[in-house]
Structure formats: structure tokens, C-alpha cells
Scaffold this motif. Sequence first.
Motif, mmCIF file in Angstrom:
data_model
loop_
_atom_site.group_PDB
_atom_site.id
_atom_site.type_symbol
_atom_site.label_atom_id
_atom_site.label_comp_id
_atom_site.label_asym_id
_atom_site.label_seq_id
_atom_site.Cartn_x
_atom_site.Cartn_y
_atom_site.Cartn_z
ATOM 1 N N GLY A 115 0.824 -1.201 0.000
ATOM 2 C CA GLY A 115 0.000 0.000 0.000
ATOM 3 C C GLY A 115 0.858 1.250 0.000
ATOM 4 N N LYS A 116 0.255 2.370 0.345
ATOM 5 C CA LYS A 116 0.971 3.636 0.451
ATOM 6 C C LYS A 116 1.201 3.937 1.924
ATOM 7 C CE LYS A 116 -0.075 7.079 -2.164
ATOM 8 N NZ LYS A 116 -0.799 8.171 -2.857
ATOM 9 N N PHE A 117 2.442 4.200 2.287
ATOM 10 C CA PHE A 117 2.721 4.446 3.697
ATOM 11 C C PHE A 117 4.005 5.231 3.882
ATOM 12 C CE2 PHE A 117 4.203 0.197 2.485
ATOM 13 C CZ PHE A 117 5.542 0.248 2.804
ATOM 14 N N SER A 118 3.965 6.122 4.842
ATOM 15 C CA SER A 118 5.140 6.763 5.416
ATOM 16 C C SER A 118 4.892 6.780 6.912
ATOM 17 C CB SER A 118 5.324 8.190 4.891
ATOM 18 O OG SER A 118 5.611 8.198 3.517
ATOM 19 N N PHE A 119 5.835 6.279 7.675
ATOM 20 C CA PHE A 119 5.605 6.213 9.122
ATOM 21 C C PHE A 119 6.913 6.373 9.883
ATOM 22 C CE2 PHE A 119 6.251 1.763 7.827
ATOM 23 C CZ PHE A 119 7.170 1.307 8.762
ATOM 24 N N GLU A 127 15.166 2.855 22.702
ATOM 25 C CA GLU A 127 15.482 4.280 22.593
ATOM 26 C C GLU A 127 15.939 4.592 21.170
ATOM 27 O OE1 GLU A 127 18.112 5.595 25.658
ATOM 28 O OE2 GLU A 127 16.586 5.383 27.215
ATOM 29 N N MET A 128 15.070 4.258 20.240
ATOM 30 C CA MET A 128 15.386 4.379 18.824
ATOM 31 C C MET A 128 14.199 4.957 18.066
ATOM 32 S SD MET A 128 16.416 1.327 16.136
ATOM 33 C CE MET A 128 14.787 0.559 16.245
ATOM 34 N N LEU A 129 14.497 5.834 17.117
ATOM 35 C CA LEU A 129 13.501 6.347 16.193
ATOM 36 C C LEU A 129 13.700 5.617 14.867
ATOM 37 C CD1 LEU A 129 11.327 8.607 16.534
ATOM 38 C CD2 LEU A 129 12.849 10.091 15.228
ATOM 39 N N TYR A 130 12.612 5.095 14.335
ATOM 40 C CA TYR A 130 12.688 4.284 13.116
ATOM 41 C C TYR A 130 11.593 4.738 12.158
ATOM 42 C CZ TYR A 130 11.677 0.214 10.130
ATOM 43 O OH TYR A 130 11.419 -0.607 9.059
ATOM 44 N N GLY A 131 11.955 4.973 10.902
ATOM 45 C CA GLY A 131 10.963 5.448 9.944
ATOM 46 C C GLY A 131 11.151 4.836 8.572
ATOM 47 N N VAL A 132 10.054 4.787 7.827
ATOM 48 C CA VAL A 132 10.065 4.226 6.473
ATOM 49 C C VAL A 132 9.225 5.120 5.569
ATOM 50 C CG1 VAL A 132 9.412 2.275 5.014
ATOM 51 C CG2 VAL A 132 10.323 1.864 7.317
ATOM 52 N N ILE A 133 9.749 5.416 4.384
ATOM 53 C CA ILE A 133 8.994 6.132 3.361
ATOM 54 C C ILE A 133 8.740 5.124 2.252
ATOM 55 C CG2 ILE A 133 8.944 8.069 1.755
ATOM 56 C CD1 ILE A 133 11.183 8.043 4.852
ATOM 57 N N GLY A 134 7.501 4.698 2.108
ATOM 58 C CA GLY A 134 7.167 3.636 1.183
ATOM 59 C C GLY A 134 7.466 3.995 -0.258
ATOM 60 N N GLU A 135 7.666 2.967 -1.073
ATOM 61 C CA GLU A 135 8.016 3.189 -2.481
ATOM 62 C C GLU A 135 6.901 3.896 -3.245
ATOM 63 O OE1 GLU A 135 11.009 -0.391 -3.647
ATOM 64 O OE2 GLU A 135 8.893 -0.918 -3.410
ATOM 65 N N LYS A 136 5.663 3.749 -2.786
ATOM 66 C CA LYS A 136 4.536 4.378 -3.464
ATOM 67 C C LYS A 136 4.230 5.773 -2.928
ATOM 68 C CE LYS A 136 2.211 0.055 -4.734
ATOM 69 N NZ LYS A 136 0.933 -0.723 -4.643
ATOM 70 N N SER A 137 5.004 6.230 -1.957
ATOM 71 C CA SER A 137 4.784 7.563 -1.402
ATOM 72 C C SER A 137 5.058 8.625 -2.460
ATOM 73 C CB SER A 137 5.679 7.799 -0.188
ATOM 74 O OG SER A 137 5.358 6.913 0.848
ATOM 75 N N GLU A 138 4.265 9.674 -2.440
ATOM 76 C CA GLU A 138 4.414 10.736 -3.432
ATOM 77 C C GLU A 138 5.431 11.788 -2.999
ATOM 78 O OE1 GLU A 138 0.512 12.227 -4.012
ATOM 79 O OE2 GLU A 138 -0.232 10.396 -4.972
ATOM 80 N N GLU A 139 5.740 11.846 -1.731
ATOM 81 C CA GLU A 139 6.656 12.859 -1.214
ATOM 82 C C GLU A 139 7.738 12.218 -0.346
ATOM 83 O OE1 GLU A 139 6.593 15.922 -2.094
ATOM 84 O OE2 GLU A 139 4.663 15.917 -3.145
ATOM 85 N N GLY A 204 11.095 4.698 -0.714
ATOM 86 C CA GLY A 204 11.860 3.472 -0.853
ATOM 87 C C GLY A 204 12.987 3.327 0.157
ATOM 88 N N TYR A 205 13.121 4.315 1.053
ATOM 89 C CA TYR A 205 14.206 4.301 2.040
ATOM 90 C C TYR A 205 13.658 4.224 3.460
ATOM 91 C CZ TYR A 205 17.830 5.375 -1.385
ATOM 92 O OH TYR A 205 18.705 5.313 -2.435
ATOM 93 N N MET A 206 14.497 3.738 4.346
ATOM 94 C CA MET A 206 14.193 3.693 5.769
ATOM 95 C C MET A 206 15.318 4.379 6.537
ATOM 96 S SD MET A 206 15.128 -0.331 6.527
ATOM 97 C CE MET A 206 15.438 -0.133 8.284
ATOM 98 N N PHE A 207 15.037 4.755 7.782
ATOM 99 C CA PHE A 207 16.085 5.349 8.610
ATOM 100 C C PHE A 207 15.938 4.872 10.046
ATOM 101 C CE2 PHE A 207 12.663 8.323 9.510
ATOM 102 C CZ PHE A 207 12.861 8.666 10.844
ATOM 103 N N THR A 208 17.044 4.877 10.740
ATOM 104 C CA THR A 208 17.046 4.662 12.184
ATOM 105 C C THR A 208 17.956 5.701 12.800
ATOM 106 O OG1 THR A 208 18.886 3.086 12.063
ATOM 107 C CG2 THR A 208 16.653 2.170 12.030
ATOM 108 N N ILE A 209 17.586 6.135 13.986
ATOM 109 C CA ILE A 209 18.468 7.028 14.733
ATOM 110 C C ILE A 209 18.521 6.529 16.171
ATOM 111 C CG2 ILE A 209 16.611 8.711 15.133
ATOM 112 C CD1 ILE A 209 18.913 10.863 14.948
ATOM 113 N N SER A 210 19.727 6.163 16.584
ATOM 114 C CA SER A 210 19.956 5.595 17.906
ATOM 115 C C SER A 210 21.351 5.979 18.355
ATOM 116 C CB SER A 210 19.809 4.073 17.845
ATOM 117 O OG SER A 210 20.049 3.480 19.097
#
Length: 238
Positions: A115-119, A127-139, A204-210
Motif C-alpha cells: 500500500g501507500k505508507f510513510s511512518f 530508545e530508537m527512532l525508526y521510519g520508512v517512506i514507502g516506495e509508493k509515497s508521493e513525497e 523506498g528508504y528507511m532510517f534509524t536514529i539511535s
Amino acid sequence: MPAIAGIYQMSNGAMLGNHGFKLMKTIKIGSSDEAIFWQQGQIFLGSVVPKLGETLPYVDAEKKMAITADVHLDNRDELFDRLGIKEERETVQDGQLILLAYQKWGRDCPNFLVGKFSFVIWDGIEEMLYGVIGEKSEEPLYYYHNQNTFAFCTSIAPLLTLPYVEGVLNDKWFTTFTNDNEGRKSEVGLFITPYEQIMQIPPGYMFTISDNQLEISLYRKRKSFGSRTRSSSYDEYV
């Protein structure tokens, strides 16, 4: 228009203050939308969602986790089956479902999402921030990062209102994107923005900050469960 934003104050001596509220106040909110936020300690998460729609950020106090998201999942039934959820499926919203997927599969969870997702998820145990910008995301997801603070938003303008972000123009961006040099196809061009202190994480990318360390990489494409593709580190390009 849906939007997500947040601030992670990594230095114990630094205070969030009202910076999160300032961030949300600057986001354009339509008449049919509402802004919701959650703040605890050094973490602020916010979202703009349709009224009477999904409640985000969603917080799992027992697991010490929270998620903000712009999401529409197309494989809810498949996820329910894989997660072993048999009852009350209609009451589980997409953001909560992603958080449950993260709790089961960790950072591999986007491989199971369709589906479409950014989270962005705050994992209070790790104690970690984790995020993903889905491949179908427009921004993309825009962010500011220094040794004390990580701030993100789905638009640039709110980040420029933060007192520690300077609106200095990025000569490298203008050189790359105003010349006919195929810069948009380069890996470096994926991450820079018109402002020196603001970068972006593309679809299409993910990130972690720890531990004050930011890592950005491609997440594996979901061709089938268990499939693998190359993961590239952002550090290769800057």
C-alpha cells in the motif's frame, strides 16, 4: 492533506519546550482535517489526519512505543493472518497494524506491507527512532539533524520555523538541479534540498536514529517474503 512531523531531542540536557507545537502550527490544515500530537520526555510526534479518520499518533503504552503515519494498507487481511489477529479486526487501524508488524518483524516490517505508507516509530525500549517512506509515497520525508536534535516533517516550511534551523540556501542543490547534468538521477541528488540544513529521505528508504547516530538505507523490496535485494547506505553518497 495528511502530514506527519516530529522531534527527537537526543541530548538529555536539551528540552523540547514548545518546538513541537510550533512545528505542527505551521503545517497547513484543511477544513476537513485535524492535527493530533503526542509528547513524552524527549519525543514529540504529530500528524494531520482527516476528521473522523484514523487516530494518529497511536501509542502502545505497555510496549513503550508510538507511531505517527500517513498510511493506507492494501493487505490488511494478510497481515492479520500473519500476526495471528482473529478478533476485532475492524477496530485495528492501519497505524496500529504497522506497529504490531514492527513488534513482530522489527525493521524488516516494511517487507510485509502493501500500500501507500510513510511512518515513524518511537521505540522506547530500544530508545530508537525508526521510519520508512514507502516506495509508493508521493513525497519524501524532510529532516534536520545535528548532535542534539532530529526533526522531521513531510514538508519543508515547518522545519524552517524551528529556532535552530537556518534557512541558508544550498548552492549544491541549485547547481545540481538547474543544470542539464542528469543530477536528479544521481544518488546524492536524492537526499539534498534547496536548504543546506535540511535533507530528505526519498521513497523506498528507511532510517534509524539511535545513540545519536543516523543511518539511512534502502529497505528490501517486497517481491516475496524472504526475498533479498541490495541495501545501500546513505553514508556512501555524502
